[in-house]
Design an enzyme around this catalytic site. Structure first.
Site, PDB file in Angstrom:
ATOM      1  N   SER A 156     -10.054   5.525  -4.926  1.00  0.00           N
ATOM      2  CA  SER A 156     -10.969   6.646  -5.136  1.00  0.00           C
ATOM      3  C   SER A 156     -10.467   7.631  -6.199  1.00  0.00           C
ATOM      4  O   SER A 156     -11.245   8.113  -7.016  1.00  0.00           O
ATOM      5  CB  SER A 156     -11.204   7.372  -3.809  1.00  0.00           C
ATOM      6  N   GLU A 212       7.611  -6.971   1.573  1.00  0.00           N
ATOM      7  CA  GLU A 212       6.326  -6.939   2.289  1.00  0.00           C
ATOM      8  C   GLU A 212       5.523  -8.217   1.987  1.00  0.00           C
ATOM      9  O   GLU A 212       4.873  -8.774   2.871  1.00  0.00           O
ATOM     10  CB  GLU A 212       5.518  -5.701   1.882  1.00  0.00           C
ATOM     11  N   TYR A 238     -14.868   0.894  -7.085  1.00  0.00           N
ATOM     12  CA  TYR A 238     -16.131   1.605  -6.887  1.00  0.00           C
ATOM     13  C   TYR A 238     -17.034   1.448  -8.107  1.00  0.00           C
ATOM     14  O   TYR A 238     -18.201   1.813  -8.058  1.00  0.00           O
ATOM     15  CB  TYR A 238     -15.844   3.085  -6.600  1.00  0.00           C
ATOM     16  N   LYS A 260       1.399  10.045   5.673  1.00  0.00           N
ATOM     17  CA  LYS A 260       1.427   8.623   6.042  1.00  0.00           C
ATOM     18  C   LYS A 260       2.714   7.930   5.570  1.00  0.00           C
ATOM     19  O   LYS A 260       2.775   6.709   5.469  1.00  0.00           O
ATOM     20  CB  LYS A 260       0.177   7.930   5.494  1.00  0.00           C
ATOM     21  N   ARG A 318     -10.580  10.138   1.491  1.00  0.00           N
ATOM     22  CA  ARG A 318     -10.441  10.832   2.784  1.00  0.00           C
ATOM     23  C   ARG A 318     -11.513  11.900   2.926  1.00  0.00           C
ATOM     24  O   ARG A 318     -11.972  12.186   4.027  1.00  0.00           O
ATOM     25  CB  ARG A 318      -9.028  11.403   2.924  1.00  0.00           C
ATOM     26  N   LYS A 345       0.860  -1.182   0.000  1.00  0.00           N
ATOM     27  CA  LYS A 345       0.000   0.000   0.000  1.00  0.00           C
ATOM     28  C   LYS A 345       0.891   1.225   0.000  1.00  0.00           C
ATOM     29  O   LYS A 345       1.667   1.442   0.927  1.00  0.00           O
ATOM     30  CB  LYS A 345      -0.908   0.002   1.223  1.00  0.00           C
ATOM     31  N   LYS A 392      -2.077  -1.553  -3.885  1.00  0.00           N
ATOM     32  CA  LYS A 392      -2.951  -0.389  -3.860  1.00  0.00           C
ATOM     33  C   LYS A 392      -2.130   0.882  -3.972  1.00  0.00           C
ATOM     34  O   LYS A 392      -1.143   1.006  -3.250  1.00  0.00           O
ATOM     35  CB  LYS A 392      -3.730  -0.404  -2.550  1.00  0.00           C
TER      36      LYS A 392
HETATM   37  C1  PBG Z   1      -7.235   3.732   5.315  1.00  0.00           C
HETATM   38  C2  PBG Z   1      -7.658   3.434   3.923  1.00  0.00           C
HETATM   39  C3  PBG Z   1      -7.500   4.332   2.875  1.00  0.00           C
HETATM   40  C4  PBG Z   1      -8.060   3.739   1.759  1.00  0.00           C
HETATM   41  C5  PBG Z   1      -8.549   2.483   2.140  1.00  0.00           C
HETATM   42  N1  PBG Z   1      -8.277   2.308   3.504  1.00  0.00           N
HETATM   43  C6  PBG Z   1      -6.961   5.717   2.848  1.00  0.00           C
HETATM   44  C7  PBG Z   1      -5.645   6.018   3.379  1.00  0.00           C
HETATM   45  O1  PBG Z   1      -4.785   5.147   3.560  1.00  0.00           O
HETATM   46  O2  PBG Z   1      -5.428   7.189   3.646  1.00  0.00           O
HETATM   47  C8  PBG Z   1      -8.110   4.402   0.424  1.00  0.00           C
HETATM   48  C9  PBG Z   1      -9.060   3.882  -0.565  1.00  0.00           C
HETATM   49  C10 PBG Z   1      -9.348   4.785  -1.700  1.00  0.00           C
HETATM   50  O3  PBG Z   1      -8.721   5.847  -1.911  1.00  0.00           O
HETATM   51  O4  PBG Z   1     -10.248   4.426  -2.457  1.00  0.00           O
HETATM   52  N2  PBG Z   1      -6.854   2.748   6.135  1.00  0.00           N
END
Ligand code: PBG
Length: 326
Positions: free
Chosen positions: A275, A234, A314, A218, A206, A196, A249
């Site tokens: 997203s 990982e 989505y 992050k 968010r 991720k 991701k």
């Molecule tokens: C947070 C989480 C995030 C997403 C899924 N779980 C956002 C982040 O890490 O800030 C993002 C998914 C998306 O953007 O569609 N644990």
């Protein structure tokens, strides 16, 4: 021209193209992420046209509509009122919290539905981080993992089929596996967010959950977008700790990572079309700059071709409708 090799011969007829087609995408490959909240109505998300924070009733309607076109797996993301957020994120393991109640409601209505839950503290944490923040701003790894274990067990008890740690703390997969097994949930699967990345493409999510970090970013836990080898490390760790499935991701900008994990691991590989990827496709389509159906199905096929077994998207319901000829 004297050409012994004419690749176009294999493309000359739709039936021949179908015969030699190497990959396909269908509703069985989709997990549909849904945003939920306590409110009475559905609240549209600005940067994600077509997606809303769903009320309990809205959620049932959306799940029913998706099931009708062959989507049977759903990932739940809660929008938690600011008043319930604390620095230790304890609402994450409230047995009567929004996610456990929603899991029970969905399983009551459809015992065969597959439910995936997000294991991370960001929706519940007053600091907006996936882990617990120390006074000096560091994200505490081991303290966070202890809370994530409680969260995962709470979700399993309420009916989650697959828990999906998205927090990127070290050692959380192994700890969650032990915690689940100790509570009798040895059949609950772990879908690890293995690679991720600290990505700009999570922006609309968010906004949807009001979960952006209050300070900092992050980057001390999510991966550096510049890194490829590190994803293999990982993956090795998550597999050794007992992950059932590995995830990459975002998806579209990280197709090489999907392929790397597919080649390096014998576990199923998931990809999350996040997203921001959804927002890009929507925005261009709304302006008439892209043919939405063709562009979306091509993006999903590309993710499958890169090596993903299944995809969080989505577009799950919409793509399934298109694939069914709608
Ligand atoms: C947070 C989480 C995030 C997403 C899924 N779980 C956002 C982040 O890490 O800030 C993002 C998914 C998306 O953007 O569609 N644990």
């Amino acid at each position: 021209m004297i050409l012994p090799h004419r690749p176009r011969r294999n493309r000359k007829h739709p039936a021949i193209r179908a015969m030699v087609r190497e990959h396909h995408v269908g509703p069985e490959h989709f997990i549909y992420p849904l945003f939920i909240h306590e409110g009475a109505g559905d609240v549209p998300i600005g940067a994600m046209p077509g997606c809303s924070r769903l009320s309990p009733a809205g959620l049932l309607r959306e799940v029913e509509a998706a099931r009708a076109v062959g989507v049977h797996s759903f990932a739940l993301f809660p929008a938690v009122p600011e008043a319930q957020k604390t620095s230790d994120g304890r609402e994450a393991h409230n047995r009567d919290g929004l996610v456990p109640r929603t899991l029970r409601a969905l399983k009551d209505r459809w015992p065969d539905v597959v439910l995936v839950t997000d294991v991370a503290l960001d929706p519940y944490n007053s600091d907006g981080h996936d882990g617990i923040v120390a006074p000096d701003g560091r994200i505490l790894n081991d303290e966070t993992v202890a809370v994530l274990c409680k969260q995962a067990v709470t979700q399993a008890r309420a009916g989650a089929d697959i828990v999906a740690p998205s927090d990127m703390m070290d050692g959380r997969v192994g700890a969650i596996r032990l915690a689940l097994d100790a509570e009798g949930f040895s059949e609950v699967s772990i879908l690890a967010y293995t690679a991720k990345y600290a990505s700009a493409f999570y922006g609309p999510f968010r906004e949807a959950l009001d979960s952006a970090p209050k300070s900092g970013d992050k980057k001390t836990y999510q991966m550096d977008p510049a890194n490829r080898r590190e994803a293999l490390r990982e993956a090795r760790l998550d597999a050794a700790e007992g992950a059932d499935m590995l995830m990459v991701k975002p998806a579209g900008p990280y197709l090489d990572i999907i392929r790397d994990l597919r080649d390096a691991s014998d576990l199923p590989i998931a990809a999350y079309q996040v997203s921001g990827e959804y927002a890009m496709l929507k925005a261009a389509s709304e302006r008439g700059w892209l043919d939405e159906k063709r562009a979306v199905l091509e993006s999903l096929l590309g993710i499958r071709r890169a090596g993903a077994d299944f995809i969080l998207t989505y577009y799950a319901k919409q793509a399934a409708q298109w694939l069914a000829g709608g």
